[in-house]
Enzyme design. Structure first.
Site, short mmCIF file in Angstrom:
data_model
loop_
_atom_site.label_atom_id
_atom_site.label_comp_id
_atom_site.label_asym_id
_atom_site.label_seq_id
_atom_site.Cartn_x
_atom_site.Cartn_y
_atom_site.Cartn_z
N ASN A 16 -40.99 92.94 -76.50
CA ASN A 16 -40.65 92.34 -77.66
C ASN A 16 -41.79 92.50 -78.66
OD1 ASN A 16 -40.41 89.99 -79.40
ND2 ASN A 16 -39.16 89.04 -78.02
N HIS A 19 -44.00 89.92 -82.66
CA HIS A 19 -45.32 89.60 -83.27
C HIS A 19 -45.94 90.52 -83.87
CE1 HIS A 19 -44.34 85.62 -82.11
NE2 HIS A 19 -44.37 85.87 -80.82
N HIS A 52 -36.27 89.68 -82.28
CA HIS A 52 -35.44 88.51 -82.73
C HIS A 52 -35.25 88.18 -84.15
CE1 HIS A 52 -35.06 83.61 -81.79
NE2 HIS A 52 -34.33 84.18 -82.52
N ARG A 54 -34.76 85.90 -86.75
CA ARG A 54 -34.66 84.67 -86.69
C ARG A 54 -34.23 84.16 -88.09
NH1 ARG A 54 -38.29 81.60 -82.61
NH2 ARG A 54 -37.22 79.77 -83.42
N ARG A 58 -39.10 84.87 -89.86
CA ARG A 58 -40.55 84.65 -89.77
C ARG A 58 -41.25 85.87 -89.52
NH1 ARG A 58 -41.09 80.15 -85.05
NH2 ARG A 58 -39.56 78.94 -86.09
N GLU A 79 -32.05 89.90 -79.97
CA GLU A 79 -32.13 88.31 -79.83
C GLU A 79 -31.44 87.75 -81.11
OE1 GLU A 79 -35.73 86.45 -78.67
OE2 GLU A 79 -36.08 87.99 -76.90
N THR A 110 -39.05 80.32 -78.78
CA THR A 110 -37.75 79.95 -78.25
C THR A 110 -38.30 78.79 -77.12
OG1 THR A 110 -36.97 81.95 -78.83
CG2 THR A 110 -35.68 80.43 -77.40
N GLU A 160 -30.30 85.76 -69.01
CA GLU A 160 -32.02 86.02 -69.07
C GLU A 160 -32.51 84.72 -68.38
OE1 GLU A 160 -33.91 88.40 -71.86
OE2 GLU A 160 -35.98 87.24 -71.86
N HIS A 199 -40.02 85.14 -70.71
CA HIS A 199 -41.05 84.10 -71.51
C HIS A 199 -42.33 83.53 -70.92
CE1 HIS A 199 -40.69 81.66 -75.14
NE2 HIS A 199 -41.51 80.89 -74.70
N1 PXP Z 1 -37.14 86.72 -73.80
C1 PXP Z 1 -36.43 86.05 -74.69
C2 PXP Z 1 -34.83 85.86 -74.77
C3 PXP Z 1 -37.25 85.33 -75.79
O1 PXP Z 1 -36.80 84.43 -76.85
C4 PXP Z 1 -38.71 85.66 -75.76
C5 PXP Z 1 -39.60 85.17 -76.82
O2 PXP Z 1 -39.28 85.66 -78.18
C6 PXP Z 1 -39.03 86.60 -74.77
C7 PXP Z 1 -38.43 87.19 -73.87
C8 PXP Z 1 -40.66 86.79 -74.75
O3 PXP Z 1 -41.20 85.82 -74.52
P1 PXP Z 1 -42.97 86.15 -74.69
O4 PXP Z 1 -43.18 86.50 -76.16
O5 PXP Z 1 -43.62 84.85 -74.45
O6 PXP Z 1 -43.54 87.20 -73.74
#
Ligand code: PXP
Length: 248
Positions: A16, A19, A52, A54, A58, A79, A110, A160, A199
């Site tokens: 992901n 960030h 994602h 959003r 952001r 996402e 999330t 997921e 997550h």
């Molecule tokens: N999976 C989903 C569906 C998420 O919303 C997120 C966070 O955006 C992640 C995985 C990844 O989580 P993390 O950034 O904490 O590794």
């Protein structure tokens, strides 16, 4: 590696890259570019990119999605909240997969799973429209039987499992969260649903999750992008990959 009844299965790692965009947006320019992150993930053998979009934009912005899709051959796991705006966006961009997540403007990330059980009527047309367009729908849910049962009723091919509770727990609570995740991955598999998880996963907590044999994919973001500051993204992805492989 665990050899399952259906043959050996490598656990996929989706990265992901939201960030990277968070840091970019802190200064409003175009550096660091999430596209460059996607290219690095592809170069070191990552299996997919997760992003994602959003409602408040952001981190990832609209134009990032097409750029990310064009940059590599990796499947994009998009996402999205179950809104008309996001469904229309997904139908225009046709990602490989769409992971439906709950979204609240004021949350930092999330924070919980999607209430698939409580929102059947709202989610059913969303799942149908995305599926009809050939997009693989996944539901980001808490590891609870009623949510798996809701995913079955909705006809989602993938869930997921939210690993946030596991990641934050310690001691016995962590062991029971892990057992819950394993039980729900097994329940999903018995019902023909593919399970992913994500997550809050880190080098320290990923291995018990990676060892759950029914899981097909982990999606990991914040920790990897944070580690990339210190070691570079390639090194961070490779190290996570190695830990996952060692746990199978
Ligand atoms: N999976 C989903 C569906 C998420 O919303 C997120 C966070 O955006 C992640 C995985 C990844 O989580 P993390 O950034 O904490 O590794």
């Amino acid at each position: 590696m665990t050899v399952l009844a259906d043959g050996p299965r490598r656990l996929r790692l989706g990265v992901n890259i939201d960030h990277v965009a968070t840091v970019r947006n802190a200064r409003g320019g175009d550096h660091p570019d999430p596209v460059r992150a996607a290219e690095i993930v592809a170069a070191v053998g990552g299996d997919g990119i997760t992003a994602h979009l959003r409602e408040d934009r952001r981190h990832i912005r609209d134009e990032d999605i097409a750029r990310i899709q064009a940059a590599t051959n990796l499947p994009l796991n998009f996402e999205m909240a179950a809104t008309d705006e996001m469904v229309a966006f997904a139908l225009r961009h046709r990602p490989h997969a769409a992971c439906i997540v709950p979204e609240r403007r004021e949350e930092r990330t999330t924070e919980g799973g999607l209430d698939a059980a409580g929102q059947h009527n709202r989610l059913a047309p969303v799942v149908a429209r995305l599926s009809d367009a050939g997009i693989r729908v996944s539901l980001f849910i808490a590891p609870e039987p009623r949510q798996i049962e809701a995913a079955i009723r909705l006809g989602a091919p993938v869930i997921e499992l939210h690993t946030g509770e596991y990641a934050h727990a310690t001691g016995d609570a962590r062991a029971s969260e892990l057992a819950r995740l394993a039980d729900m991955a097994a329940l999903a598999a018995r019902n023909g649903i593919e399970s992913h998880a994500g997550h809050g996963l880190t080098y320290d907590n990923v291995q018990p999750i990676a060892a759950i044999p029914q899981l097909a994919e982990l999606n990991i973001g914040h920790f990897l992008i944070g580690e990339a500051i210190f070691t570079g993204l390639a090194e961070a992805v490779l190290r996570m990959r190695a830990l996952m492989d060692a746990a199978r």
